[in-house]
Scaffold this motif. Structure first.
Motif, PDB file in Angstrom:
ATOM      1  N   LYS A  60      21.421 -21.902  23.366  1.00 12.84           N
ATOM      2  CA  LYS A  60      20.570 -20.958  22.406  1.00 12.84           C
ATOM      3  C   LYS A  60      21.265 -19.709  22.051  1.00 12.84           C
ATOM      4  CE  LYS A  60      16.144 -18.751  22.165  1.00 12.84           C
ATOM      5  NZ  LYS A  60      14.649 -18.635  22.864  1.00 12.84           N
ATOM      6  N   VAL A  61      21.267 -19.361  20.821  1.00 14.88           N
ATOM      7  CA  VAL A  61      21.953 -18.124  20.221  1.00 14.88           C
ATOM      8  C   VAL A  61      20.993 -17.379  19.523  1.00 14.88           C
ATOM      9  CG1 VAL A  61      23.851 -17.134  18.711  1.00 14.88           C
ATOM     10  CG2 VAL A  61      24.008 -19.442  19.852  1.00 14.88           C
ATOM     11  N   VAL A  62      20.708 -16.108  20.019  1.00 14.44           N
ATOM     12  CA  VAL A  62      19.879 -15.428  19.334  1.00 14.44           C
ATOM     13  C   VAL A  62      20.344 -14.212  18.324  1.00 14.44           C
ATOM     14  CG1 VAL A  62      17.803 -13.589  19.363  1.00 14.44           C
ATOM     15  CG2 VAL A  62      18.138 -15.665  21.067  1.00 14.44           C
ATOM     16  N   LEU A  63      20.301 -14.309  16.974  1.00  5.65           N
ATOM     17  CA  LEU A  63      21.089 -13.388  16.161  1.00  5.65           C
ATOM     18  C   LEU A  63      19.934 -12.381  15.457  1.00  5.65           C
ATOM     19  CD1 LEU A  63      22.473 -16.511  13.815  1.00  5.65           C
ATOM     20  CD2 LEU A  63      23.687 -15.122  15.800  1.00  5.65           C
ATOM     21  N   GLN A  64      20.653 -11.309  15.281  1.00  4.09           N
ATOM     22  CA  GLN A  64      19.968 -10.276  14.410  1.00  4.09           C
ATOM     23  C   GLN A  64      20.600 -10.555  13.110  1.00  4.09           C
ATOM     24  OE1 GLN A  64      17.786  -7.628  15.617  1.00  4.09           O
ATOM     25  NE2 GLN A  64      17.586  -6.589  13.357  1.00  4.09           N
ATOM     26  N   LEU A  65      19.637 -10.856  12.163  1.00  3.54           N
ATOM     27  CA  LEU A  65      19.799 -11.070  10.695  1.00  3.54           C
ATOM     28  C   LEU A  65      19.534 -10.170   9.749  1.00  3.54           C
ATOM     29  CD1 LEU A  65      21.289 -13.676   9.119  1.00  3.54           C
ATOM     30  CD2 LEU A  65      18.871 -14.630   9.072  1.00  3.54           C
ATOM     31  N   THR A  66      20.156  -9.870   8.852  1.00  2.00           N
ATOM     32  CA  THR A  66      19.648  -8.648   7.847  1.00  2.00           C
ATOM     33  C   THR A  66      19.655  -9.707   6.546  1.00  2.00           C
ATOM     34  OG1 THR A  66      20.698  -6.715   8.840  1.00  2.00           O
ATOM     35  CG2 THR A  66      20.147  -6.840   6.442  1.00  2.00           C
ATOM     36  N   VAL A  67      18.640  -9.779   5.760  1.00  2.00           N
ATOM     37  CA  VAL A  67      18.196 -10.340   4.482  1.00  2.00           C
ATOM     38  C   VAL A  67      18.128  -9.475   3.572  1.00  2.00           C
ATOM     39  CG1 VAL A  67      17.011 -12.053   3.397  1.00  2.00           C
ATOM     40  CG2 VAL A  67      17.311 -12.197   5.705  1.00  2.00           C
ATOM     41  N   GLY A  68      19.142  -9.578   2.383  1.00  2.00           N
ATOM     42  CA  GLY A  68      19.080  -8.500   1.298  1.00  2.00           C
ATOM     43  C   GLY A  68      17.866  -8.679   0.498  1.00  2.00           C
ATOM     44  N   PRO A  69      17.907  -7.964  -0.565  1.00  2.00           N
ATOM     45  CA  PRO A  69      16.591  -8.116  -1.645  1.00  2.00           C
ATOM     46  C   PRO A  69      16.946  -9.352  -2.531  1.00  2.00           C
ATOM     47  CG  PRO A  69      18.097  -6.017  -1.686  1.00  2.00           C
ATOM     48  CD  PRO A  69      18.788  -6.774  -0.626  1.00  2.00           C
ATOM     49  N   GLU A  70      18.182 -10.068  -2.417  1.00  2.00           N
ATOM     50  CA  GLU A  70      18.236 -11.156  -3.150  1.00  2.00           C
ATOM     51  C   GLU A  70      17.978 -12.485  -2.386  1.00  2.00           C
ATOM     52  OE1 GLU A  70      21.106  -9.607  -1.830  1.00  2.00           O
ATOM     53  OE2 GLU A  70      21.096  -7.922  -3.626  1.00  2.00           O
ATOM     54  N   GLY A  71      17.514 -12.206  -1.142  1.00  2.00           N
ATOM     55  CA  GLY A  71      17.106 -13.348  -0.118  1.00  2.00           C
ATOM     56  C   GLY A  71      18.195 -14.024   0.519  1.00  2.00           C
ATOM     57  N   LYS A  72      19.357 -13.414   0.561  1.00  2.00           N
ATOM     58  CA  LYS A  72      20.461 -13.902   0.991  1.00  2.00           C
ATOM     59  C   LYS A  72      20.810 -13.019   2.381  1.00  2.00           C
ATOM     60  CE  LYS A  72      22.482 -15.920  -3.307  1.00  2.00           C
ATOM     61  NZ  LYS A  72      23.724 -15.660  -3.906  1.00  2.00           N
ATOM     62  N   PRO A  73      21.225 -14.076   3.599  1.00  2.00           N
ATOM     63  CA  PRO A  73      21.732 -12.911   4.439  1.00  2.00           C
ATOM     64  C   PRO A  73      22.938 -12.118   4.436  1.00  2.00           C
ATOM     65  CG  PRO A  73      21.427 -15.263   5.266  1.00  2.00           C
ATOM     66  CD  PRO A  73      21.173 -15.163   3.860  1.00  2.00           C
ATOM     67  N   THR A  74      22.943 -10.876   4.495  1.00  2.00           N
ATOM     68  CA  THR A  74      23.875 -10.012   4.246  1.00  2.00           C
ATOM     69  C   THR A  74      24.733  -9.650   5.541  1.00  2.00           C
ATOM     70  OG1 THR A  74      22.792  -8.009   4.572  1.00  2.00           O
ATOM     71  CG2 THR A  74      22.887  -9.081   2.266  1.00  2.00           C
ATOM     72  N   ARG A  75      24.032  -9.904   6.779  1.00  2.00           N
ATOM     73  CA  ARG A  75      24.846  -9.587   8.231  1.00  2.00           C
ATOM     74  C   ARG A  75      24.227 -10.619   9.181  1.00  2.00           C
ATOM     75  NH1 ARG A  75      23.031  -6.193  12.047  1.00  2.00           N
ATOM     76  NH2 ARG A  75      24.481  -5.402  13.191  1.00  2.00           N
ATOM     77  N   ALA A  76      25.180 -11.127  10.070  1.00  2.00           N
ATOM     78  CA  ALA A  76      24.397 -11.938  11.171  1.00  2.00           C
ATOM     79  C   ALA A  76      25.321 -11.212  12.352  1.00  2.00           C
ATOM     80  CB  ALA A  76      24.520 -13.072  10.902  1.00  2.00           C
ATOM     81  N   HIS A  77      24.531 -10.774  13.622  1.00  2.00           N
ATOM     82  CA  HIS A  77      24.957 -10.179  14.576  1.00  2.00           C
ATOM     83  C   HIS A  77      24.350 -10.896  15.872  1.00  2.00           C
ATOM     84  CE1 HIS A  77      26.350  -7.343  17.833  1.00  2.00           C
ATOM     85  NE2 HIS A  77      25.520  -7.226  18.022  1.00  2.00           N
ATOM     86  N   VAL A  78      25.314 -11.430  16.791  1.00  2.00           N
ATOM     87  CA  VAL A  78      24.995 -12.138  17.890  1.00  2.00           C
ATOM     88  C   VAL A  78      24.206 -11.188  19.061  1.00  2.00           C
ATOM     89  CG1 VAL A  78      25.634 -13.509  20.047  1.00  2.00           C
ATOM     90  CG2 VAL A  78      26.428 -14.045  17.857  1.00  2.00           C
TER      91      VAL A  78
END
Length: 137
Positions: A60-78
């Motif tokens: 199992k991996v837990v990610l911190q995900l930033t979703v931009g205003p366009e609805g696409k992930p802009t950053r994924a950090h483990v």
């Protein structure tokens, strides 16, 4: 008889009256638009890494995900790794394909940070190439 007139007090009353009158009109002109939360649209599971298919491991991996205003992930950090670098990398790469309906504030789309768990299960069947590696030894 002399009137007791204070020009500063009269101006203050007029200014306060005008400000209060303007408040009622402003609220009518600018409706409050409720915020909306981030909503997942397409979140297919990341692909299991073929290079570790013979090891029959999951994690199992837990990610911190930033979703931009366009609805696409802009950053994924483990945030919490699985202990298996190939799974961590597959999770990070896989979420880049995800699509969301962006959260909104005052009617405008905004970036949102979320935590997402990605769980990998070992393949139910060993890949064909695993038997070849064993017989080559």
């Amino acid at each position: 008889m002399k009137a007791n007139f204070r020009p500063h007090a009269a101006l203050a009353v007029l200014a306060l009256s005008a400000a209060l009158a303007g408040c009622g009109q402003r609220a009518a002109e600018e409706p409050i638009i409720p915020s909306t939360p981030l909503r997942a649209v397409d979140t297919p599971p990341p692909e299991y890494p073929l290079e570790i298919g013979c090891d029959q491991v999951g994690g199992k991996v837990v990610l911190q995900l930033t979703v931009g205003p366009e609805g696409k992930p802009t950053r994924a950090h483990v945030m919490t790794g699985s202990g298996i670098p190939a799974l961590d990398a597959a999770a990070t790469k896989g979420v880049q394909r995800w699509r969301f309906e962006a959260a909104t504030r005052n009617g405008k789309p905004v970036s949102t940070d979320i935590q997402v768990p990605v769980t990998f299960h070992a393949p139910t069947e060993r890949p064909e190439h695993c038997g070849q590696a064993v017989s080559a030894r």
